[in-house]
Design an enzyme around this catalytic site. Sequence first.
Site, short mmCIF file in Angstrom:
data_model
loop_
_atom_site.label_atom_id
_atom_site.label_comp_id
_atom_site.label_asym_id
_atom_site.label_seq_id
_atom_site.Cartn_x
_atom_site.Cartn_y
_atom_site.Cartn_z
N ASN A 91 -76.10 -114.77 -65.67
CA ASN A 91 -75.48 -114.02 -66.76
C ASN A 91 -74.36 -114.91 -67.28
OD1 ASN A 91 -74.16 -112.33 -68.48
ND2 ASN A 91 -73.46 -110.88 -66.92
N GLU A 104 -68.64 -105.01 -67.27
CA GLU A 104 -67.72 -105.44 -68.34
C GLU A 104 -67.97 -104.64 -69.61
OE1 GLU A 104 -68.64 -109.60 -67.98
OE2 GLU A 104 -67.65 -109.60 -66.03
N GLY A 139 -72.85 -114.87 -62.37
CA GLY A 139 -71.99 -115.20 -63.51
C GLY A 139 -71.55 -116.65 -63.43
N GLY A 140 -70.34 -116.86 -62.94
CA GLY A 140 -69.70 -118.19 -62.93
C GLY A 140 -70.60 -119.31 -62.45
N HIS A 199 -73.75 -103.62 -67.84
CA HIS A 199 -72.86 -104.47 -67.03
C HIS A 199 -71.48 -103.81 -66.96
CE1 HIS A 199 -70.45 -107.83 -65.70
NE2 HIS A 199 -71.57 -108.35 -65.24
N SER A 225 -69.72 -112.78 -57.51
CA SER A 225 -69.29 -114.01 -56.82
C SER A 225 -70.38 -114.62 -55.95
CB SER A 225 -68.01 -113.76 -56.02
OG SER A 225 -66.95 -113.38 -56.90
N LYS A 253 -72.50 -114.52 -69.72
CA LYS A 253 -71.39 -113.79 -70.36
C LYS A 253 -71.06 -114.50 -71.69
CE LYS A 253 -70.16 -112.11 -65.85
NZ LYS A 253 -69.14 -111.63 -64.91
N GLU A 292 -73.83 -104.60 -58.51
CA GLU A 292 -72.67 -105.47 -58.69
C GLU A 292 -71.39 -104.67 -58.40
OE1 GLU A 292 -73.85 -108.98 -61.51
OE2 GLU A 292 -72.73 -107.46 -62.59
N GLY A 328 -66.34 -111.99 -60.45
CA GLY A 328 -65.38 -112.97 -60.96
C GLY A 328 -64.12 -113.07 -60.14
#
Length: 252
Positions: free
Chosen positions: A10, A98, A235-236, A96, A214, A12, A168, A174
């Site tokens: 993802n 967010e 994500g990251g 999500h 994470s 983002k 999640e 994050g």
Amino acid sequence: MARRKVIAGNWKMNMTPSQAKAFIEELYPCVKGKHGCDIVVCVPAINIPAVVKATAGTCIKVGAQNVHFAKSGAFTGEISADMLVDAGVKYVVIGHSERRQYFAETDETVNARTKAALDAGLKAIICVGELLSEREQGITEEVVAKQTKLALLDVTEEQMKNVIIAYEPVWAIGTGKTATAEQADEVCGFIRSVIAKKYGKAIANATAIQYGGSMNAKNAAELLAMPNIDGGLIGGASLKAPDFTVIVEAAQ
Ligand code: 13P
């Protein structure tokens, strides 16, 4: 029964279309031939044409990060499921945390988006997960059960083939704080039991339930070895081709 793992990045709100193209050109040689899992990149809407083109003929599938629930109409700035399908998108992330936190997403709109995505033939990656305060109050199961059940309202048995649930925990997104493999597996297993109550064991056992929060090159193997974790929503670490590759390898 063996479920196929789904490793989905993802991105983002990261990468421009030209950076996205360059990233796929870096990633594809690394993941080429790794057919033991499904590989998906969920990219910003504006990157979809560039990424669909760059991934054509490869094992990398393209996902979007949101979809509107109406077929078409006066919804300035929104994108419909038919538009995504026509653009070559196969997956879409829905609900999500967010979007729930910053864009007023609710369980009801998550359900409406899920139905629109499934009706159009997209695979829906539905995100559920508790806040830290909810975990501390011991209500994780209530929270994820409610989110899962409401997201799947009026979703048919047939459509469940195209449903992926991403667990999640919001406190792990994050933050560098990963749920332990046991914590993540426990909740993914619980979500499977919620699906089993509604659709029966066979469908529950066939549904992919990912972990996200994470997940990285270091912890992926341990998380992905758990019996109820069928992949990751990353994500990251999905923004770095070598790290994402290690995660794909861990899912083989
Ligand atoms: P991070 O992997 O950066 O924690 O993000 C997880 C996530 O939100 C994926 O959807």
